[in-house]
Design an enzyme around this catalytic site. Sequence first.
Site, PDB file in Angstrom:
ATOM      1  N   LYS A 142       0.875  -1.167   0.000  1.00 16.65           N
ATOM      2  CA  LYS A 142       0.000   0.000   0.000  1.00 16.65           C
ATOM      3  C   LYS A 142       0.916   1.222   0.000  1.00 16.65           C
ATOM      4  CE  LYS A 142      -3.811   1.846   2.787  1.00 16.65           C
ATOM      5  NZ  LYS A 142      -4.655   1.621   3.954  1.00 16.65           N
ATOM      6  N   SER A 190      -9.438   1.384   2.906  1.00 16.94           N
ATOM      7  CA  SER A 190      -8.613   2.193   2.036  1.00 16.94           C
ATOM      8  C   SER A 190      -7.541   1.407   1.284  1.00 16.94           C
ATOM      9  CB  SER A 190      -7.967   3.320   2.845  1.00 16.94           C
ATOM     10  OG  SER A 190      -7.109   2.790   3.833  1.00 16.94           O
ATOM     11  N   SER A 229      -9.479  -0.981   6.949  1.00 13.98           N
ATOM     12  CA  SER A 229      -8.870  -0.808   5.631  1.00 13.98           C
ATOM     13  C   SER A 229      -8.214  -2.027   5.009  1.00 13.98           C
ATOM     14  CB  SER A 229      -7.848   0.323   5.662  1.00 13.98           C
ATOM     15  OG  SER A 229      -8.528   1.521   5.480  1.00 13.98           O
TER      16      SER A 229
END
Length: 471
Positions: free
Chosen positions: A77, A152, A176
């Site tokens: 990420k 996310s 997330s």
Amino acid sequence: MLTDKSIKELSQGLKKKDFSSLDIVNECYKQIEKLDSSINSCISVVDKEIALKKAKAVDNGQYKGSSILSGIPFVLKDAYVTKGIRTTAASNILRNYIPQYDATVYRKLKDEGAILIAKMNMDAWGHGGSTENTDFQPTHNPWDLDRVAGGSSGGPAAAISSRMTVFAIGEDTGGSIRNPAAWCNITGLKVTYGRVSRYGSIAYASSFDTVGPMAKTVEDCAYILESIAGRDPYDATSSPHKVPQYSNYLNNSLKGVKIGLPLKLMEKGLDKEIKESIIKATKVLSAIGAEIIEIKMPIFDYGLAVYYLIAPSETSSNLARYDAIRYGETRDNFTNETVRRIMIGTYALSAGYYDAFYRKAQKARTMFIQEYDKVLSRCDVILMPVNPTPPTKIGELIGDPLQNLLADVFTVTQNPVGVPSLAVPCGFTKSNLPIGMQIIGKMFSEEKLLNIGHQYQQITDWHKQKPPLVR
Ligand code: GLN
């Protein structure tokens, strides 16, 4: 495809020279070239020659590590700093930021010989649950390109399900990792707070943030966690708690394991097909020895309120370093969602309101800790849905911030408490959209969650399904 295989299968194949690390890495780049123009999961792709060179070094035995992750491709990420590789947190503010050092999680994986392929799309700063709040265009769900991938950590989840990588490292502050894992039909683990070092992780809400694995299977997550967990002198909140060999616990019997099911929480606001899948999953688990008991968690009604007070407070403080508003600048470089959170947080922390809002939310947080303690003394784990609905259409909720927050109802209470939670695929809707469940445990009980998840994956094949467009 090689990328359909588990980490263990890949590692064994590499040892037997059935295929090479070069083959696996090449396949990942091929998938990115083929699919990422429509999925948009990558923000920065690592120069292919650099990755291939590393793969060759593993193949030629030049690399000394004997880890199961040697030669295995992964993505991060874009919230983890990587020396010399652009790191954006999906925000315009960091669009051209080249870090000077490596996040601990990246350094550990690099030391094991794992090969970084790309830095992935996300909601900017972790603010969101759909990867639409990004300055790099939304990520599309590989199961239906008109829908969001979740967030996310939407980029990493979409990339695993479309076989652009073998595994990923996500970040979970209030869902997330679990939310996009469930919506993209992969497995993801939100670890106990402090289990994995946060050093080099771009902070959203520092007392909630956790660093964890995302992969196709529970077994993969166990191997990744063994490599990344542990005390780190660079992160004072990382725990000295011993790191077990998680993979050794996967095959324990589930006889007598008590699973708490909060049926009342699932009565309203939950999609019918998701509810059915969760109930079915409990039947599967009880058939292999688990005992299902009903539990009550009335405090859940206050989860969103507590989370959406403390998280913005912490983020307003963390983001102040990028916000030059006191020096004649504007906040125009932040997205609307992020500005909203900075404003709410600043308000809740300001003199006169601190006691009424922030302190009260912290008191409620203590009550959450007590409630989880109480429930988890009656059962070993809690099982519940990850998302209240299947993945939404891109743009569907963007003008409705409140509705957007409601989507987090099942995932935001674990982070203020600190407990771990494992998201596992458990079905599909009639229109072929993935459904996920989460298994929540006591602090530092990851081996128990992984054990239950792995046993479930031994007798179900939801996690083996891949999106029709992925060939
Ligand atoms: N959707 C939640 C939020 O927007 C959780 C995000 C996260 O875990 N980073 O705060």
